[in-house]
Scaffold this active site. Structure first.
Site, PDB file in Angstrom:
ATOM      1  N   LEU A 118     -11.009  17.660 -73.001  1.00  0.00           N
ATOM      2  CA  LEU A 118     -10.936  16.327 -72.410  1.00  0.00           C
ATOM      3  C   LEU A 118     -11.317  15.271 -73.435  1.00  0.00           C
ATOM      4  CD1 LEU A 118     -10.553  14.295 -70.158  1.00  0.00           C
ATOM      5  CD2 LEU A 118     -12.867  14.845 -69.339  1.00  0.00           C
ATOM      6  N   ALA A 176     -20.054  18.891 -71.361  1.00  0.00           N
ATOM      7  CA  ALA A 176     -20.675  19.702 -70.310  1.00  0.00           C
ATOM      8  C   ALA A 176     -20.814  21.136 -70.780  1.00  0.00           C
ATOM      9  CB  ALA A 176     -19.843  19.662 -69.026  1.00  0.00           C
ATOM     10  N   TYR A 177     -21.655  21.882 -70.097  1.00  0.00           N
ATOM     11  CA  TYR A 177     -21.710  23.334 -70.240  1.00  0.00           C
ATOM     12  C   TYR A 177     -20.725  23.883 -69.222  1.00  0.00           C
ATOM     13  CZ  TYR A 177     -23.702  28.067 -70.484  1.00  0.00           C
ATOM     14  OH  TYR A 177     -23.880  29.417 -70.657  1.00  0.00           O
ATOM     15  N   TYR A 185     -23.240  27.200 -62.530  1.00  0.00           N
ATOM     16  CA  TYR A 185     -22.462  26.087 -63.078  1.00  0.00           C
ATOM     17  C   TYR A 185     -22.307  24.971 -62.044  1.00  0.00           C
ATOM     18  CZ  TYR A 185     -18.315  23.415 -64.398  1.00  0.00           C
ATOM     19  OH  TYR A 185     -17.433  22.394 -64.663  1.00  0.00           O
ATOM     20  N   LYS A 206     -24.061  21.146 -62.106  1.00  0.00           N
ATOM     21  CA  LYS A 206     -23.244  19.933 -62.067  1.00  0.00           C
ATOM     22  C   LYS A 206     -23.621  19.077 -60.852  1.00  0.00           C
ATOM     23  CE  LYS A 206     -20.153  18.932 -64.413  1.00  0.00           C
ATOM     24  NZ  LYS A 206     -20.113  18.082 -65.652  1.00  0.00           N
ATOM     25  N   TRP A 213      -9.794  22.608 -62.449  1.00  0.00           N
ATOM     26  CA  TRP A 213      -8.891  23.488 -63.204  1.00  0.00           C
ATOM     27  C   TRP A 213      -8.302  22.773 -64.429  1.00  0.00           C
ATOM     28  CZ3 TRP A 213      -5.570  27.102 -59.613  1.00  0.00           C
ATOM     29  CH2 TRP A 213      -6.391  27.671 -58.617  1.00  0.00           C
TER      30      TRP A 213
END
Length: 299
Positions: A16, A63-64, A128, A132, A155
């Site tokens: 991204l 992010a992780y 996860y 978040k 996705w």
């Protein structure tokens, strides 16, 4: 002349982040950071970056995202996914800036069977999704609704990075050459989202000063099986692979993973499309555009 909008971007090396860099509009003073410039696991560093650069926006695209590995590394996942947005929000509350926090469909449990609205209660299934969700909570608590945009998506894939599409390309090539079927989960439903469209939505959030809870994905619905079949067919037509492998539908139970995943995670993006004045496109059309950007193999 209007003043440029200063944006502190995280995750510039991610799929991204690269799409955001490639599509940054005019009038953006962009400070792009990766792990070497800003460690998202260090909340002090996150606060210091805001104090140093005093951005109008922090666009937290880092992010992780290793969903299964997060089950074994919960502290690191929490530091990156919850600690960083909380720290950014705390610092922005002092400097007067705003936060665009990119989040995920994994904050929902997938049990309801129809698209999730932005204001629905969260119920993550694994580490996860839980981290978040905690990042969303901390950001909202520190910054408030007017200066925070939470943008959930699903996705995500693109022509670079590590993602399902590129993995399937490799597997189609290998399995077709070996004459073996490719088993892909068919009982998890969501919507693939290409990075180019998601990046456009992010920049439109900043351009319009949009706040609140929002959802963005490409249009339509698919299982992972549907997505894999389309990747093979469109990649063969493009010449990226000689021929698609035969894709065999399997169940989640057939392919156990450390992390549980929502069985249905479609996001209702109706209000977001209206707020951003973006229609979006069907995921298959977006997939064709992504595959068109991948270089053809050398003969």
């Amino acid at each position: 002349m209007p003043q440029p909008v200063r944006v502190l971007l995280t995750g510039r090396h991610g799929q991204l982040g690269q799409a955001l860099l490639a599509s940054a509009p005019a009038g953006i003073d962009l400070i792009a950071t990766g792990r070497e410039e800003l460690d998202l696991a260090d909340p002090t560093a996150c606060r210091a970056a805001v104090a140093q650069h005093r951005p109008d926006w922090v666009l937290n695209a880092g992010a992780y995202t290793a969903v299964d590995r997060a089950e074994a590394e919960p502290e690191l996942a929490e530091a990156v996914n919850a600690g960083a947005p909380g720290a950014f929000a705390e610092a922005l509350a002092e400097t007067g800036g705003r936060l665009l926090q990119v989040s995920t469909d994994f904050v929902f449990d997938g049990e309801q069977g129809h698209p999730y609205a932005p204001d629905q209660a969260l119920a993550p299934l694994g580490v996860y999704g839980a981290t978040k969700a905690e990042g969303e909570r901390r950001a909202a608590a520190a910054l408030g609704a007017d200066r925070l945009c939470l943008l959930r998506t699903s996705w995500v894939y693109g022509p670079v990075g590590a993602n399902f599409c590129l993995t399937m390309l490799r597997l189609h090539r290998a399995k077709a050459a070996a004459g073996e079927p490719l088993g892909v989960v068919a009982d998890q439903v969501g919507c693939p989202t290409a990075t180019a469209g998601l990046a456009e939505a992010c920049w439109r959030v900043i351009e319009r000063g949009v706040s609140g809870h929002h959802h963005w994905s490409d249009c339509g619905a698919a299982s992972w099986y549907d997505f894999a079949v389309s990747i093979g067919l469109l990649a063969a037509a493009r010449g990226l692979i000689h021929a698609p492998a035969r894709v065999r539908p399997i169940t989640t139970a057939d392919y156990p993973t450390p992390a549980r995943r929502p069985s249905y995670s479609l996001l209702d993006a109706t209000t977001t499309r209206r707020a951003l004045d973006l229609e979006g496109q069907h995921w298959q059309a977006a997939l064709a555009e992504v595959l068109a950007r991948i270089p053809l193999p050398q003969a």
